[in-house]
Design an enzyme around this catalytic site. Sequence first.
Site, PDB file in Angstrom:
ATOM      1  N   LYS A 155      43.493 -75.750  18.963  1.00  0.00           N
ATOM      2  CA  LYS A 155      43.106 -74.357  18.750  1.00  0.00           C
ATOM      3  C   LYS A 155      42.362 -74.214  17.426  1.00  0.00           C
ATOM      4  O   LYS A 155      42.800 -74.721  16.396  1.00  0.00           O
ATOM      5  CB  LYS A 155      44.361 -73.481  18.761  1.00  0.00           C
ATOM      6  CG  LYS A 155      44.118 -71.981  18.671  1.00  0.00           C
ATOM      7  CD  LYS A 155      45.434 -71.233  18.768  1.00  0.00           C
ATOM      8  CE  LYS A 155      45.271 -69.731  18.797  1.00  0.00           C
ATOM      9  NZ  LYS A 155      46.563 -69.029  18.960  1.00  0.00           N
ATOM     10  N   SER A 230      46.927 -65.641  22.549  1.00  0.00           N
ATOM     11  CA  SER A 230      45.621 -65.869  21.976  1.00  0.00           C
ATOM     12  C   SER A 230      45.089 -67.285  22.187  1.00  0.00           C
ATOM     13  O   SER A 230      43.905 -67.547  21.970  1.00  0.00           O
ATOM     14  CB  SER A 230      45.686 -65.597  20.461  1.00  0.00           C
ATOM     15  OG  SER A 230      46.597 -66.499  19.820  1.00  0.00           O
ATOM     16  N   SER A 254      51.669 -66.333  22.253  1.00  0.00           N
ATOM     17  CA  SER A 254      50.301 -66.816  22.384  1.00  0.00           C
ATOM     18  C   SER A 254      50.153 -68.250  22.866  1.00  0.00           C
ATOM     19  O   SER A 254      49.036 -68.695  23.132  1.00  0.00           O
ATOM     20  CB  SER A 254      49.560 -66.655  21.050  1.00  0.00           C
ATOM     21  OG  SER A 254      49.248 -65.312  20.823  1.00  0.00           O
TER      22      SER A 254
END
Length: 525
Positions: A155, A230, A254
Site C-alpha cells: 500500500k 482504504s 481498511s
Amino acid sequence: MDDLYQRFEQAIDGMARLAGYPHGDRHQAWLDRLRVNLPELCAFEQVQPAPELGYLSPPATQRPVPAVTGVPIDAAPPPDRGDDAAAIARACHATPADVATRAAEALAAAKRHHALNAFITLADAAALGAEATRAAERASAKEDLPLLGVPIAVKDLMQVAGFPQTDGSGGPRPAPAASDALAVARLRAAGALVIGTTNLHEFAYGITSENPHHGWVVNPRHPGYTPGGSSGGSAAAVAAGIVRMAIGTDTAGSIRLPASCCGVVGFKPTFDAVPRDGVRSLGQSLDHVGPIAASVADAALTYSIMAGQPPTTARRAPLAGLRVGIAREHFFDPLASDVARAVEAAIDRMRGDGATIVEVALPGIATAAALQFVTLCSEAGEVHWQRLLAHPDTLGPDVRVRIEIGQFLPAAWYVRAQRERAALAATFAAAMREVDVLVTPTLRVEPPRSGATNARIGEREIPLHTAVTALTMPFNLMGMPALTLPCGRGDHGLPIGVQIAGRRGDDWRVLNTGARLEDLLHPIP
C-alpha cells in the site's frame, strides 16, 4: 439533532479563526459534512464515562506470545490452493532466472490489468530483475528465504525503497524513498519482491478507494461495485491474481473491508503486533498494519514475517472444544438477508465441526461508532493539519473536509472518548473470558455500487459509512486481532465475508480458526 447542528453552525467560524485556519469560505462544506455525522455526535453527547476510568490507547505488543501458535512452514505445509506462497518459495531454488521470471510475470500481469487502477507505481523491470537475482544468490548461499521469489504489493502509505510514497494524495510526485518501512524490510529480507505500490483512498481516510488523483480502484470480481477501502488497490491486486499477498493498513476496517468486497482474505493483527515504523499515520491509536492474501495460509505466513516471528503458517485442526461467541446485538442487526444467510451457514459449519456456539452480550457497543468518530477525527486532523494549511488544493474534496472538521471537536471530547473506550474495552474483555473467538459478518450488506453514498437494508436506507464500517471498527478501538475470509455470495453474486476476532495477542488462535473455517467452506477436492 437540530439543536447540536445549530450550535455548530453558530460556533465553527470562530473555532476556525482560533485554530488559524484561513478558509472561512468553506463554512457550508463543514456543516454539510457535520450533518452526515450528526448521529455519531448526538450519541457521543450522551456518553458519560465513570470518573475513575483511565485513558485507553491499546498497549503496544511487538511480539505477542499467544496461548495458541501456528506451525513452522516446513513442518506442516498447508494444502495446495493453487500454489500457496510457501510452495512458490520452495519451487524457486533452481536458478536466478527462475526467480526473475516469476517477478517479471507478476509485473506483466499488473500492466495487463492497468484498468483496475490497483497500482500507483510499478517497479522498474531492470531494477526488479536485479533484486530477484540478489535474492536468488542469497538463497544459493544457504540463506533461509521463506518468501524467495514471491511477488508482493505494498500500500502506497508506507516507505518502500526505490518507490515514491504518495499516500494516495495529489501534488508534486515525491522523490523515491531511501529505505523500507520495517514491515516491508522484513518481507524483502525473506526474499519477497515488491512489484509495485498500490492505490488507496487518499491518506487512507475513506472506505471506497475512489481516488481523485490516481483513479478509482476497480473491483476485479465485479466492476461497477466498490472494492472497499482504504486498501482497495492491495485487495484488487490479490483478487485479480497479480500477487498472492499484499500489505494494507487498517484504521476502521481498511484491510478487512476491501478484502471482503473483493472476495479475498484480510487480517488486522493485534495493535502494533506488526510495527508501524515508516508508515504514514492516520489515527495513531487506531492504525494497524497487516496482510491481504489469497488464503489464510498466505496471510498467516506474511503476518509471522512482518511481526518478526519465525516463518509460520496456520494450523487447520478441527474446532472441537472451541468456544465461538456470537454477539447478536449490533453485529447481526440490522443485516441484509443474504449476508445473514451466508454468515449463519458458516457458523453452522463451525458447529458441525465441534465448536460450541455461545451467545454473548456487549453492553455499550452502541457507543462504538461515536467513539471511533471522535477519536479518528481528532487524531487525523492533528496528523494532517500542516498539509491542510500549506496545500489544501492538493487534497480531494472528501478527505479535505474530513480533516477540516477535526478542528471543531473540543479536546475534552477526545479525552472523554478515550475514557469511554476504556469502559468498552472492559466489556469486551469480560465477554472474551467466556469465549475463545467472536464471529460476525464483515459488512452489513453486499459491496455497494461504486459512487454510492447510502446502502439499503430491507426497507431502510443508511449512510454508506454506517453500513460498511460498523462491524469492523470496534476491533480497532479495542486493538483486537480480526480476520475476514469469504463465506459465500449475495443475491447479486457479490462476495460476502465472515469476520473472526480474538483477544489481544491471540492472533494465532484467530488465524488457526480462520484456516479451519476456510477448509470447511471451501473443501479441497
